[in-house]
Design a protein around this motif. Structure first.
Motif, PDB file in Angstrom:
ATOM      1  N   VAL B   6      62.559  25.982  -9.901  1.00  0.00           N
ATOM      2  CA  VAL B   6      62.527  26.470  -8.510  1.00  0.00           C
ATOM      3  C   VAL B   6      61.192  26.108  -7.874  1.00  0.00           C
ATOM      4  N   VAL B  29      54.656  28.667   4.491  1.00  0.00           N
ATOM      5  CA  VAL B  29      55.601  28.396   3.416  1.00  0.00           C
ATOM      6  C   VAL B  29      56.962  29.015   3.719  1.00  0.00           C
ATOM      7  N   SER B  31      58.179  29.444   7.179  1.00  0.00           N
ATOM      8  CA  SER B  31      58.804  28.734   8.311  1.00  0.00           C
ATOM      9  C   SER B  31      58.820  27.249   7.950  1.00  0.00           C
ATOM     10  N   GLU B  37      64.805  26.338   2.542  1.00  0.00           N
ATOM     11  CA  GLU B  37      65.729  27.435   2.245  1.00  0.00           C
ATOM     12  C   GLU B  37      65.403  28.158   0.947  1.00  0.00           C
ATOM     13  N   HIS B  40      61.721  32.925  -3.305  1.00  0.00           N
ATOM     14  CA  HIS B  40      61.820  33.614  -4.589  1.00  0.00           C
ATOM     15  C   HIS B  40      61.998  35.093  -4.301  1.00  0.00           C
TER      16      HIS B  40
END
Lengths: 164, 216
Positions: B6, B29, B31, B37, B40
């Motif tokens: 991820v 981070v 916007s 998309e 975490h």
């Protein structure tokens, strides 16, 4: 489409996710500037109060227990000093208060004055003194044994009686 | 997908140093690009509260304790954390509280009323306090301090002159799970053998001379 991962993260994993961007570039959902200004203002007020306190208390803080160990404050009356026309200053004697000036007290005070005028010879009491030496030379004479035992005189009297 | 995967995807997706995002307002981070998309998510939503020190006698407790913001992703947490004053920058008598969902940081709250708190006092201010507070927050929101994920309600930092206090609020007084949590909390706070943690039930909150029910 949003990828959803619901799980726990170790401290190290969360550190890896820390963004490299400058804080100002990170969007937050509240007014961070206003919040920081509020904190700064409170800090400023506290600093000003501390400075004011230090100025008034000589830079030293006292504990709240300070007063528990001090002696009670006893007020001593200052003697009154009277200065006459020639410039001589004399202490004023302590006058009895109005409540003491009843008839009985007046009588008592006059008696004590009369007694004080008489000549009273007082033998010094030296029994509690550190030295056993009498304080007065007269006492030395008084303590001296006046009638001593005369052995010759006693012999003479005995011989007379024997002769008889 | 693992955290590493991820993260890799996250780094490939987000370009905060330049690119097209640079021309469309502040680069973040969260916007940034339209197709960004990946976030975490945390297990629950958390609320940051702040207790402002009183500067006026007319201020009551309710005036002083205010929610600041909420977050439910790691990225939101970092954005908030980096935009608020660090603990050593806070005025004395300030408190930071981070509590789960809508739980109020008060022992009267229904979720807290039957619980208590693990408490630790740290002498001195400075880098140690900042680092330990961050480690505590990460352990709590990352849910690694509580494997059961059912005991911890929140965490509190109290900035005081005599020593800063860290407190981990729990929803119960059950000794067995609390002992496990306390042992991990000690590791997070890097408490050596001479240091100790104390657990106080909220039922003794009004007793100034209360003794801890558990000591680790």
């Amino acid at each position: 489409m949003v990828t959803v991962l619901r799980r726990s993260y170790t401290i190290d994993e969360l550190f890896q996710l820390k963004p490299a961007a400058a804080p100002a570039e990170l969007a937050v959902n509240f007014d961070a500037v206003e919040f920081c200004a509020l904190v700064a203002k409170v800090k400023e007020i506290q600093a000003a109060r501390e400075e004011e306190y230090m100025a008034h208390n000589g830079g030293r803080r006292r504990s709240s227990h300070h007063f528990a160990h001090t002696r009670p404050k006893v007020k001593h009356m200052k003697p009154k000093v009277k200065t006459d026309e020639d410039g001589w200053s004399t202490f004023e004697p302590k006058m009895p208060s109005e409540t003491d000036l009843t008839e009985g007290n007046k009588q008592k005070s006059s008696d004590s004055l009369t007694a004080a005028q008489e000549n009273v010879r007082v033998r010094p009491n030296n029994k509690n003194m550190g030295s056993s030496r009498p304080a007065d030379a007269k006492d030395i004479i008084a303590d001296k044994q006046i009638l001593g035992f005369n052995a010759f005189a006693a012999l003479e009297s005995e011989s007379e009686s024997d002769n008889e | 997908m693992s955290v590493e995967e991820v993260t890799k995807k996250f780094e490939e997706t987000v370009n905060v140093d330049g690119g097209e995002a640079a021309s469309s307002g502040p680069k973040t981070v969260l916007s940034g690009e339209a197709d960004f998309e990946v976030k975490h998510p945390l297990n629950t939503k958390w609320t940051l509260w702040y207790t402002k020190p009183p500067v006026d006698k007319s201020e009551s407790w309710s005036d002083l304790l205010r929610p600041v913001t909420t977050f439910d992703t790691v990225e939101e947490f970092w954005a908030i954390f980096q935009n608020i004053p660090e603990p050593h920058e806070l005025p004395l008598k300030s408190d930071y509280h981070v509590f789960r969902n809508d739980i109020r940081p008060e022992w009267e709250d229904e979720a807290n009323s039957k619980g208590g708190k693990w408490s630790f006092q740290l002498k001195g201010r400075g880098a140690d306090m900042d680092e330990l507070w961050l480690r505590t927050l990460l352990a709590v929101i990352g849910e690694t301090i509580d494997e059961e994920e059912s005991e911890i309600n929140g965490v509190v930092l109290s900035v005081r002159k005599g020593g800063n206090k860290f407190a981990l609020w729990t929803k119960s007084e059950s000794k067995e799970p609390l002992t496990k949590i306390g042992a991990k909390f000690k590791q997070v706070l890097k408490i050596e053998e001479e240091g100790f943690l104390e657990f106080y039930p909220h039922s003794t909150a009004n007793d100034r001379h209360a003794h801890p029910s558990i000591i680790l």
